[in-house]
Design a protein around this motif. Sequence first.
Motif, PDB file in Angstrom:
ATOM      1  N   SER A 294     -17.572 -42.380  -7.082  1.00 28.57           N
ATOM      2  CA  SER A 294     -17.666 -41.511  -8.326  1.00 28.57           C
ATOM      3  C   SER A 294     -16.526 -41.953  -9.156  1.00 28.57           C
ATOM      4  CB  SER A 294     -17.354 -40.150  -7.747  1.00 28.57           C
ATOM      5  OG  SER A 294     -18.369 -39.573  -7.068  1.00 28.57           O
TER       6      SER A 294
ATOM      7  N   VAL B  38     -23.978 -34.702  -4.755  1.00 30.91           N
ATOM      8  CA  VAL B  38     -23.847 -36.232  -4.426  1.00 30.91           C
ATOM      9  C   VAL B  38     -22.129 -36.405  -4.389  1.00 30.91           C
ATOM     10  CG1 VAL B  38     -23.764 -38.607  -4.962  1.00 30.91           C
ATOM     11  CG2 VAL B  38     -25.688 -36.783  -5.578  1.00 30.91           C
ATOM     12  N   THR B  39     -21.684 -36.913  -3.173  1.00 26.99           N
ATOM     13  CA  THR B  39     -20.180 -37.413  -2.855  1.00 26.99           C
ATOM     14  C   THR B  39     -20.288 -38.812  -2.908  1.00 26.99           C
ATOM     15  OG1 THR B  39     -20.495 -36.850  -0.684  1.00 26.99           O
ATOM     16  CG2 THR B  39     -19.662 -35.207  -2.406  1.00 26.99           C
TER      17      THR B  39
ATOM     18  N   ARG C 200     -21.691 -40.531   0.644  1.00 28.14           N
ATOM     19  CA  ARG C 200     -23.037 -40.806   1.142  1.00 28.14           C
ATOM     20  C   ARG C 200     -23.959 -41.381   0.334  1.00 28.14           C
ATOM     21  NH1 ARG C 200     -23.921 -34.424   0.450  1.00 28.14           N
ATOM     22  NH2 ARG C 200     -26.268 -34.760   0.730  1.00 28.14           N
ATOM     23  N   ALA C 201     -23.488 -41.935  -0.886  1.00 26.95           N
ATOM     24  CA  ALA C 201     -24.234 -42.828  -1.923  1.00 26.95           C
ATOM     25  C   ALA C 201     -24.255 -44.344  -1.506  1.00 26.95           C
ATOM     26  CB  ALA C 201     -23.880 -42.589  -3.203  1.00 26.95           C
TER      27      ALA C 201
ATOM     28  N   LEU D 184     -31.427 -41.955  -1.124  1.00 27.57           N
ATOM     29  CA  LEU D 184     -30.474 -40.920  -1.301  1.00 27.57           C
ATOM     30  C   LEU D 184     -30.874 -39.595  -0.897  1.00 27.57           C
ATOM     31  CD1 LEU D 184     -27.654 -39.885  -2.381  1.00 27.57           C
ATOM     32  CD2 LEU D 184     -28.779 -39.444  -4.382  1.00 27.57           C
TER      33      LEU D 184
ATOM     34  N   VAL E  59     -30.492 -35.693  -0.732  1.00 26.97           N
ATOM     35  CA  VAL E  59     -30.040 -34.689  -1.892  1.00 26.97           C
ATOM     36  C   VAL E  59     -30.139 -33.444  -1.146  1.00 26.97           C
ATOM     37  CG1 VAL E  59     -29.887 -33.808  -4.130  1.00 26.97           C
ATOM     38  CG2 VAL E  59     -30.396 -36.354  -3.855  1.00 26.97           C
TER      39      VAL E  59
ATOM     40  N   THR F 219     -32.954 -30.629   2.091  1.00 29.19           N
ATOM     41  CA  THR F 219     -32.807 -31.896   1.513  1.00 29.19           C
ATOM     42  C   THR F 219     -33.915 -32.281   0.823  1.00 29.19           C
ATOM     43  OG1 THR F 219     -33.023 -33.208   3.622  1.00 29.19           O
ATOM     44  CG2 THR F 219     -30.861 -32.264   3.074  1.00 29.19           C
TER      45      THR F 219
ATOM     46  N   THR G  86     -35.378 -36.491  -0.284  1.00 26.86           N
ATOM     47  CA  THR G  86     -34.988 -37.916  -0.257  1.00 26.86           C
ATOM     48  C   THR G  86     -35.569 -38.534  -1.403  1.00 26.86           C
ATOM     49  OG1 THR G  86     -34.553 -37.945   2.034  1.00 26.86           O
ATOM     50  CG2 THR G  86     -34.861 -40.002   1.083  1.00 26.86           C
TER      51      THR G  86
ATOM     52  N   HIS H 197     -23.776 -37.869 -12.534  1.00 30.78           N
ATOM     53  CA  HIS H 197     -22.603 -38.487 -11.527  1.00 30.78           C
ATOM     54  C   HIS H 197     -22.675 -40.220 -12.225  1.00 30.78           C
ATOM     55  CE1 HIS H 197     -22.867 -35.345  -8.453  1.00 30.78           C
ATOM     56  NE2 HIS H 197     -24.149 -35.432  -8.618  1.00 30.78           N
TER      57      HIS H 197
END
Length: 398
Positions: free
Chosen positions: A17, A286-287, A290-291, A302, A304, A342, A344, A386
Motif C-alpha cells: 500500500s 485488502v492489506t 495479504r497481497a 487474492l 477478498v 471470502t 478468490t 488500492h
Amino acid sequence: MICRTIVACTATTTFLSIPAAVTGTHAESASSSFTNSVTTAVGRTPSGVRVTVQKTMIGKTQVASAKVLPADPTAADDEYLIPANAKTTAGFVDQYEHFAAKPSAWSDVATLTFTFSRPVRDPHLHVFGTGGSSGDARNHDDYWPAIELVGGIPATPAFARVAGFPGYRTSATAIEPEWTYPTGSTTCGVVYACGTVKVSGTVSSFTVKLRAHDDRQGKGGPTPQLWAAFKLSLAEDDSDAPPSYGAASHAITRSTLGRTVTADHTDAVSMTPRSLPTGTDADDAVTAPRARIAPTGDDYTLAVPVRADSPSRLNGWIDFDQNGRFDAVERATAKVVPSATTATLRWRVPRPLRTGVTWMRLRLATQGPVTASPTGWADSGEVEDHQIELAHHCPCTN
C-alpha cells in the motif's frame, strides 16, 4: 545479501500500500425518474435502484391529482434539505381530498409503502410542499400534516432528523407539528412540512401514514385537501483512484468488501458516478501482507473478504502496464454466493512484469452487465481502490 522488495530478483511479486493525494472526477451519466398514478408511484435512482410507492387510501380519501416532479439539474439548493441539491432528483406529489376532516382534530389520510428493488442502507426521505389549505381568507381550513413511520421490512426502522422541519418536531416514529393554529398564509413551517429525515437501518421497504390536523377559521373551506410531495436519495460508496481510471459509485446495501462500507459525498446528490480525492477512502478489504503472488509467479491470487445479501460477482482490475486505466485484459472475476465470507480472484501476471507503483480496483455487486465494467453506477455493493507497488522479490540470503 538479503534481497529487498524493490530489487529485481526472480521469485514472487509483492503488493504494498502506498499513500497518495489527487483530486477525483466524474464518469458517465445516469438517470433519475418517476412515474405516478393514483395508486402507485415508480421511480429509479441514478444508481439504478428502483422504488415502488404503493398508496392505500383510508376511509373516503381520494387522490385528486398525481403528478411527477421531474429531475431538474438546474434546481436551486433548498435550505431545508440535506443534501441541499436533493431537488435535482425526480419525485412525486399527490393531492388528497375527501378524507374525514373534523375541526381541531386529526384525520387519517393514506398510507404509503416505499419498496426498493434491493435492501438499501439509510435512505433519505425529502419532504416538501406537504400540507394543505382550503377556502378563502375569511372561511378556510388549514391542514397541518403528520408523517408517521408505521412499518418496515425486515423490521420497522426509525426516523432521524437530518435537516429542516421548522415548526415541526421529529421523533423516531413521526414528523408532527409542534402546535397547530389557523393562519392567513402558509409556508414551510407554517402548515407545510419541509425537511429531510433518514430512515435509519437497512430496509427493503418502509411504510408511512399521512395524517392531517384541521384548524378552521370562519365557516371553513369546501373540501378537505392535503398535498404531499416526496423525493428520495440513497447513501453511496465511491472510488478513489486517480481521475484517469474513471469513477465508480455503488448504492450502499448489505453487500460489502471487508468489514464495513462508509457513505461518501453526503453533501450532494449527483446524476453521475463520482470519485473521492485520490487515496482518501477508508477501504479495508485488502492489506499489504495479504497481497502476494502465487508461488509459481505466473498467477496472482487474492482472497477478498466479502459479504453479499444475494448472488453477486466480485471483479478486480490491476493496472499491470501502468497506463493509467483498467483494461479488459486486466480483469479477474469470481462468483459470490450469499453464504460466502471470502471470494478468490486470480490474475495472469504478464511477463515481463513492469515494476513500479500502480492501482487495483475491486467491485462487488449483484450479477449483471455493470459487474464487467470498472466504471459507472452499481445498484449494490461496494468499490475499493488500492494503490500498490509491483516489485520482484526473492526471499534468498547469501
